[in-house]
Design a protein around this motif. Structure first.
Motif, PDB file in Angstrom:
ATOM      1  N   CYS A  40       0.843  -1.203   0.000  1.00 19.50           N
ATOM      2  CA  CYS A  40       0.000   0.000   0.000  1.00 19.50           C
ATOM      3  C   CYS A  40       0.877   1.250   0.000  1.00 19.50           C
ATOM      4  CB  CYS A  40      -0.919  -0.014   1.218  1.00 19.50           C
ATOM      5  SG  CYS A  40      -1.742   1.558   1.525  1.00 19.50           S
ATOM      6  N   LEU A  41       0.533   2.216  -0.847  1.00 21.70           N
ATOM      7  CA  LEU A  41       1.357   3.415  -1.002  1.00 21.70           C
ATOM      8  C   LEU A  41       1.024   4.483   0.026  1.00 21.70           C
ATOM      9  CD1 LEU A  41       1.129   3.719  -4.898  1.00 21.70           C
ATOM     10  CD2 LEU A  41       2.906   2.582  -3.544  1.00 21.70           C
ATOM     11  N   CYS A  50      -8.274   1.338  -5.967  1.00 25.14           N
ATOM     12  CA  CYS A  50      -6.899   1.398  -5.444  1.00 25.14           C
ATOM     13  C   CYS A  50      -5.922   1.778  -6.537  1.00 25.14           C
ATOM     14  CB  CYS A  50      -6.508   0.048  -4.838  1.00 25.14           C
ATOM     15  SG  CYS A  50      -4.772  -0.030  -4.384  1.00 25.14           S
ATOM     16  N   ILE A  51      -5.077   2.742  -6.192  1.00 28.55           N
ATOM     17  CA  ILE A  51      -4.146   3.330  -7.149  1.00 28.55           C
ATOM     18  C   ILE A  51      -3.147   2.288  -7.671  1.00 28.55           C
ATOM     19  CG2 ILE A  51      -2.139   4.162  -5.816  1.00 28.55           C
ATOM     20  CD1 ILE A  51      -4.449   6.524  -7.564  1.00 28.55           C
ATOM     21  N   VAL A  52      -2.740   1.387  -6.794  1.00 29.65           N
ATOM     22  CA  VAL A  52      -1.789   0.342  -7.187  1.00 29.65           C
ATOM     23  C   VAL A  52      -2.396  -0.525  -8.296  1.00 29.65           C
ATOM     24  CG1 VAL A  52      -0.437  -1.626  -6.348  1.00 29.65           C
ATOM     25  CG2 VAL A  52      -0.833   0.333  -4.864  1.00 29.65           C
ATOM     26  N   PRO A  77      -6.616   8.781  -0.351  1.00 30.40           N
ATOM     27  CA  PRO A  77      -6.875   7.365  -0.610  1.00 30.40           C
ATOM     28  C   PRO A  77      -8.225   7.150  -1.307  1.00 30.40           C
ATOM     29  CG  PRO A  77      -7.115   7.851   1.735  1.00 30.40           C
ATOM     30  CD  PRO A  77      -6.725   9.126   1.066  1.00 30.40           C
ATOM     31  N   LEU A  78      -8.160   6.791  -2.580  1.00 24.00           N
ATOM     32  CA  LEU A  78      -9.383   6.615  -3.368  1.00 24.00           C
ATOM     33  C   LEU A  78     -10.158   5.367  -2.929  1.00 24.00           C
ATOM     34  CD1 LEU A  78      -8.070   7.514  -6.921  1.00 24.00           C
ATOM     35  CD2 LEU A  78      -9.512   8.894  -5.404  1.00 24.00           C
ATOM     36  N   CYS A  79      -9.370   4.393  -2.419  1.00 28.30           N
ATOM     37  CA  CYS A  79      -9.989   3.129  -2.014  1.00 28.30           C
ATOM     38  C   CYS A  79     -11.162   3.354  -1.068  1.00 28.30           C
ATOM     39  CB  CYS A  79      -8.957   2.250  -1.327  1.00 28.30           C
ATOM     40  SG  CYS A  79      -8.064   3.112  -0.007  1.00 28.30           S
ATOM     41  N   ILE A  99      -7.289  -5.554  -0.225  1.00 27.07           N
ATOM     42  CA  ILE A  99      -7.913  -4.927   0.949  1.00 27.07           C
ATOM     43  C   ILE A  99      -8.818  -5.915   1.686  1.00 27.07           C
ATOM     44  CG2 ILE A  99      -9.410  -3.041   1.712  1.00 27.07           C
ATOM     45  CD1 ILE A  99      -8.482  -1.516  -0.865  1.00 27.07           C
ATOM     46  N   CYS A 149      -1.532   6.515   0.235  1.00 26.88           N
ATOM     47  CA  CYS A 149      -1.845   7.694  -0.592  1.00 26.88           C
ATOM     48  C   CYS A 149      -2.305   8.874   0.252  1.00 26.88           C
ATOM     49  CB  CYS A 149      -2.974   7.366  -1.562  1.00 26.88           C
ATOM     50  SG  CYS A 149      -2.665   5.911  -2.551  1.00 26.88           S
ATOM     51  N   LYS A 192      -6.688   3.098   4.349  1.00 24.22           N
ATOM     52  CA  LYS A 192      -5.270   3.458   4.389  1.00 24.22           C
ATOM     53  C   LYS A 192      -4.712   3.266   5.806  1.00 24.22           C
ATOM     54  CE  LYS A 192      -2.698   7.732   4.517  1.00 24.22           C
ATOM     55  NZ  LYS A 192      -2.730   9.170   4.208  1.00 24.22           N
ATOM     56  N   VAL A 217      -4.101  -3.530  -4.075  1.00 26.06           N
ATOM     57  CA  VAL A 217      -3.825  -4.057  -2.736  1.00 26.06           C
ATOM     58  C   VAL A 217      -5.024  -4.935  -2.331  1.00 26.06           C
ATOM     59  CG1 VAL A 217      -3.483  -3.416  -0.320  1.00 26.06           C
ATOM     60  CG2 VAL A 217      -2.430  -2.049  -2.142  1.00 26.06           C
ATOM     61  N   ILE A 234      -4.527  -0.453   7.024  1.00 26.65           N
ATOM     62  CA  ILE A 234      -3.456  -1.185   6.351  1.00 26.65           C
ATOM     63  C   ILE A 234      -2.097  -0.737   6.886  1.00 26.65           C
ATOM     64  CG2 ILE A 234      -2.294  -1.577   4.130  1.00 26.65           C
ATOM     65  CD1 ILE A 234      -4.997  -1.651   2.807  1.00 26.65           C
TER      66      ILE A 234
HETATM   67  S1  SF4 Z   1      -5.694   3.444  -2.844  1.00 23.71           S
HETATM   68 FE1  SF4 Z   1      -4.524   1.504  -2.619  1.00 23.71          FE
HETATM   69  S2  SF4 Z   1      -2.492   2.212  -2.268  1.00 23.71           S
HETATM   70 FE2  SF4 Z   1      -3.757   3.982  -1.902  1.00 23.71          FE
HETATM   71  S3  SF4 Z   1      -4.193   3.947   0.286  1.00 23.71           S
HETATM   72 FE3  SF4 Z   1      -5.806   2.833  -0.703  1.00 23.71          FE
HETATM   73  S4  SF4 Z   1      -5.117   0.719  -0.640  1.00 23.71           S
HETATM   74 FE4  SF4 Z   1      -3.325   1.974  -0.249  1.00 23.71          FE
END
Ligand code: SF4
Ligand SMILES: Cc1cc2nc3c(=O)[nH]c(=O)nc-3n(C[C@H](O)[C@H](O)[C@H](O)COP(=O)(O)OP(=O)(O)OC[C@H]3O[C@@H](n4cnc5c(N)ncnc54)[C@H](O)[C@@H]3O)c2cc1C
Ligand SMILES: Cc1cc2nc3c(=O)[nH]c(=O)nc-3n(C[C@H](O)[C@H](O)[C@H](O)COP(=O)(O)OP(=O)(O)OC[C@H]3O[C@@H](n4cnc5c(N)ncnc54)[C@H](O)[C@@H]3O)c2cc1C
Ligand code: SF4
Ligand code: FES
Lengths: 284, 467
Positions: B46-47, B107-109, B52-54, B118, B49, B65, B116, B68
């Motif tokens: 996980c970055l 998730c950006i990844v 956090p778009l997640c 999640i 972020c 975020k 990720v 995690i």
């Molecule tokens: S979008 Fe993905 S990488 Fe960014 S905070 Fe959420 S889980 Fe982590």
């Protein structure tokens, strides 16, 4: 947990034991109307089965059920005594029956249909309908609730297959006689084995007499969730538990209903055999 | 044990799965979960972020975020606390949420590689903390106001738990003999072990929620009775329990089940242990399941475990299947056969009334319809028959009518779903709130939970305003 308040054996001819139980369930008792049933499960491993509410007592909170010992659950029920508990008991379920007042209603019960018929007879008597009751049984010993029925009926007949009591023949023999005698009949209510209900409906259809039958479909939840209790009525699929259990006898597909009731016959036999009853029921 | 999803470089941690053969011979859980090392390694992907778009993708807005981040530091209990701020059933959601279209899709990844995991991380912390001491709710100022929650599915569970934390005196009524709703009678053991659901229910009891099974609201007690008994608000979370059928010839033959009946017999009544458990189920050697949603996959995989050869019959193509991808994959691994672009026409039975075959016609995909999916059209003269002993119909369900029939003042739409204010969950009757499948139609566990929480806040505001 629901307490057994009272137990009574109504008839006992070996295979045909019929038992009455009062179960403490005040909420169910309070809401009961004729036509309603309950679902019960005796223990953790038990099946849920439907039984008609035969009577209630608002003071003690008792709900009376009457069961014929036909398979594993009903036999297990028959072994309970006052003071025992059952795990689950839920209701009242189904549509309440709505009957005309001050009319001539012929109530026909066959075999175990006599039990679910009793609250309806009592109710009709209370709303001042003219009540004729016809009870059918194979033989005199297995007749149940005769006194109770008689008390709430204006006319009362018994038909036995072997002629050991009342008219020799079927319930339809008595009904045909009433029709031949030109007794006006406004409504027929028939509850019993499928072949009996079918025969009654076939007879009354010829004379255009409105006929209600109460179906005893297989059920799982009793709340409209599963569709196990499907029945075809007038070409449409209905759920016995939420649309019934009473339906217009002239519209029910009895043959389909009969086949559906037999769906688990082999499995039921094997379960009984495992219980050590060998399927003959003398395991008490 | 096999590691099915082999990780690519930088890909997500694979989750061990029960081996195919072990799987179909029993009801053990298929996905086995992460170890501590795997969880930490996955959390480190996980970055963290800034935006956090997640989180936006999660219907209950979990601080993904942050939880995690806590896992990456090995702070599992704290991670669990973080999730529990928003979601009281992480062990359930981590298993059954359609994560790939909710949190993980954002998730950006996931843009360049695999998102990720999640859901798996959520499951990990929940399982890890499950056995540990749970939070205690401290209600020093007992509000004492009574609230009734009707139905014990995810919507009811979430609503009851929120209300209990707000110190209301909550009683939950359930029609069945066991609480949990679809989590108990619908979703099978091999996907969601019943012990997890029981543990969640036990937790509700610990925080003071009274649970009354075997009570049907609308039958045993009416909504009016509840108010007369001193309840000041009522939440309806009665679900979408009424099964739809196909309406084709032969559907009332023996051996034709709704998915609800089939799954209830097997899961809730444990027919897979017949005759030790007394409820029978008819399976035979060949089973067809009509439909391709999660419910259909569950029914098919259940039938497989009962020893049958299983076919899934679906009108459209695999691409349009509404089930989660993961479930479709699992079904394939278990050798369930897919008859796509096939439309059931009628059923054939024997003289005893048991189903013996299903007649279908082949379909092809035409123009996209209003839902954007390409509309299937029959191919002329393409009829074919599949021999079967059992058919399971899994084509959706509507709301159970018992409460609404007994409560004519309650406003419903043309499908019988209860109409509510989306912000508060309020229905047309003051003090009566609703949420979950009974409002939206069949949806998801987490959406039902979200609706239960919204209604809990709605009820809280209503009761404060009433004072
Ligand atoms: S979008 Fe993905 S990488 Fe960014 S905070 Fe959420 S889980 Fe982590
Ligand atoms: C609305 C309703 C009301 C009912 N009221 C009563 C009642 O008041 N008293 C009573 O004794 N029974 C009543 N029944 C029937 C009762 O539910 C069954 O007798 C019971 O489920 C049998 O369970 P079991 O485990 O003992 O037998 P099983 O092992 O399930 O069956 C044993 C035998 O009984 C037959 N059978 C199974 N279920 C039924 C059924 N529903 N009807 C007829 N035969 C069946 C089977 O084919 C088999 O041959 C009612 C059913 C319904 C749907
Ligand atoms: C087989 C199956 C698989 C699924 N798989 C997934 C999945 O993988 N992921 C996912 O997110 N979603 C899945 N779903 C959907 C999800 O389970 C539902 O959206 C969710 O359970 C809805 O929650 P609910 O609380 O609204 O209703 P339910 O879970 O349906 O609960 C309603 C409860 O209310 C009770 N009730 C009903 N009427 C009354 C009454 N009158 N009085 C008292 N009690 C009453 C019912 O008995 C039931 O227990 C699946 C559904 C099924 C059927
Ligand atoms: S509850 Fe569901 S949607 Fe929300 S974070 Fe967890 S898995 Fe994702
Ligand atoms: S018994 Fe399940 S729907 Fe009637």
């Amino acid at each position: 947990m629901f307490k057994v308040l009272r137990k009574k054996v109504l008839s006992d001819t070996g295979n045909d034991r019929v038992v009455l139980l009062d179960i403490e369930a005040p909420l169910v008792a309070k809401k009961h109307q004729p036509g309603h049933f309950i679902m019960l499960r005796i223990d953790e491993k038990g099946e849920r089965i439907p039984l008609t509410i035969a009577d209630t007592n608002l003071e003690t909170g008792a709900v009376t059920i009457i069961a014929q010992e036909v398979g594993i659950t009903s036999k297990q029920l028959g072994r309970l005594e006052a003071g025992d508990y059952i795990l689950d008991f839920v209701g009242p379920l189904g549509q309440a029956a709505h009957y005309p007042e001050h009319k001539h209603v012929v109530c026909i019960g066959g075999g175990l249909g006599v039990a679910p018929l009793y609250p309806e007879v009592k109710h009709l008597h209370e709303i001042d309908s003219h009540v004729t009751t016809i009870i059918g049984a194979r033989t005199k010993e297995i007749l149940i609730l005769e006194e109770e029925m008689r008390k709430h009926s204006h006319q009362f007949y018994v038909a036995t297959d072997d002629g050991s009591y009342g008219t020799k023949g079927f319930v339809t023999t008595v009904l045909q006689q009433m029709i031949d005698d030109q007794q006006p009949v406004d409504l027929v209510i028939a509850i019993g084995p499928i072949p009996m209900m079918k025969a009654v409906a076939n007879l009354t259809r010829q004379y255009n007499i409105k006929t209600l039958v109460s179906l005893n479909s297989l059920m799982v939840d009793g709340t409209g969730m599963c569709g196990a209790c499907r029945v075809t009525v007038g070409g449409e699929t209905k759920f016995t538990c939420i649309d019934g259990p009473e339906f217009d006898g002239h519209l029910v597909d009895f043959d389909e209903q009969m086949r559906r009731l037999n769906m688990y016959k082999d499995k039921e036999k094997s379960a009984l055999a495992l219980e050590g009853c060998g399927g003959v029921g003398r395991c008490h | 044990m096999s590691l099915n999803n082999q990780s690519k470089l930088g890909g997500r941690q694979p989750m061990s799965l029960l081996e195919d053969q072990l799987r179909i011979s029993g009801f053990g859980e298929v996905a086995l979960g992460y170890t501590e090392e795997q969880a930490i390694a996955e959390a480190k992907r996980c970055l963290q972020c800034k935006k956090p778009l997640c989180q936006q993708g999660c219907p209950v807005n979990i601080d993904i975020k942050d939880f995690i981040g806590l896992i990456a530091e090995g702070k599992f209990s704290e991670a669990c606390e973080k999730i529990k701020e928003k979601n009281s059933l992480p062990a359930v959601c981590g298993r059954v949420c359609p994560q790939e279209e909710q949190c993980e899709i954002k998730c950006i990844v996931g843009i360049k590689g695999e998102a990720v995991a999640i859901g798996r991380l959520e499951r990990f912390v929940a399982d890890h903390v499950m056995s540990m001491e749970r939070e205690k709710v401290d209600c020093a100022i007992q509000a004492g106001k009574k609230v009734a929650v009707v139905g014990s599915g995810p919507a009811g569970l979430a609503c009851a738990s929120e209300l209990a934390k707000l110190c209301y005196d909550v009683t939950m009524y359930e029609a069945f003999h066991e609480p949990g709703g679809v989590l108990m009678y619908g979703i099978p053991q091999f996907r969601l072990p019943k012990e997890i659901v029981k543990e969640e229910v036990e937790f509700l009891r610990q925080i003071g929620v009274k649970i009354e099974c075997n009570v049907i609201i609308g039958k045993t007690l009416t909504i009016d009775d509840l108010f007369a008994m001193g309840f000041e608000a009522v939440f309806l979370g009665t679900g979408a329990g009424l099964p739809y059928f196909l309406g084709i010839e032969g559907e009332n033959l023996n051996g034709v089940y709704s998915a609800n009946e089939f799954l209830t017999r097997v899961n809730l009544m444990r027919a897979y242990k017949f005759p030790e458990y007394r409820t029978p189920v008819h399976v035979g050697n060949r089973v067809a399941v009509v439909g391709a949603g999660n419910v259909a996959m569950d029914a098919a995989r259940t039938a497989k475990r009962l020893g049958a050869e299983v076919h899934i019959i679906y009108r459209r193509s695999e691409e349009e299947m509404p089930a989660r991808k993961e479930e479709i994959e699992h079904a394939k691994e278990e050798e369930i056969q897919f008859q796509t672009l096939s439309n059931p026409l009628r059923l054939i039975g024997d003289d005893k009334g048991y189903v013996t075959g299903i007649v279908c016609e082949k379909m092809e995909l035409g123009e996209p319809d209003s839902s954007g999916r390409r509309r299937p059209q029959p191919i002329p003269n393409s009829e074919f028959t599949i021999d079967i002993d059992t058919l399971v119909v899994a084509v959706g369900q509507g709301p159970n009518p018992i409460v609404t029939q007994a409560t004519p003042e309650l406003q419903v739409n043309k499908w019988g779903n209860i109409i509510v204010d989306e912000q508060t969950g309020a229905t047309s009757i003051p003090g009566v709130y609703a949420g979950g499948d009974v409002v939206t139609g069949a949806a998801t566990v987490i959406k039902a939970m979200g609706a239960g929480k919204i209604a809990a806040v709605g009820i809280h505001d209503y009761l404060i305003a009433k004072e």
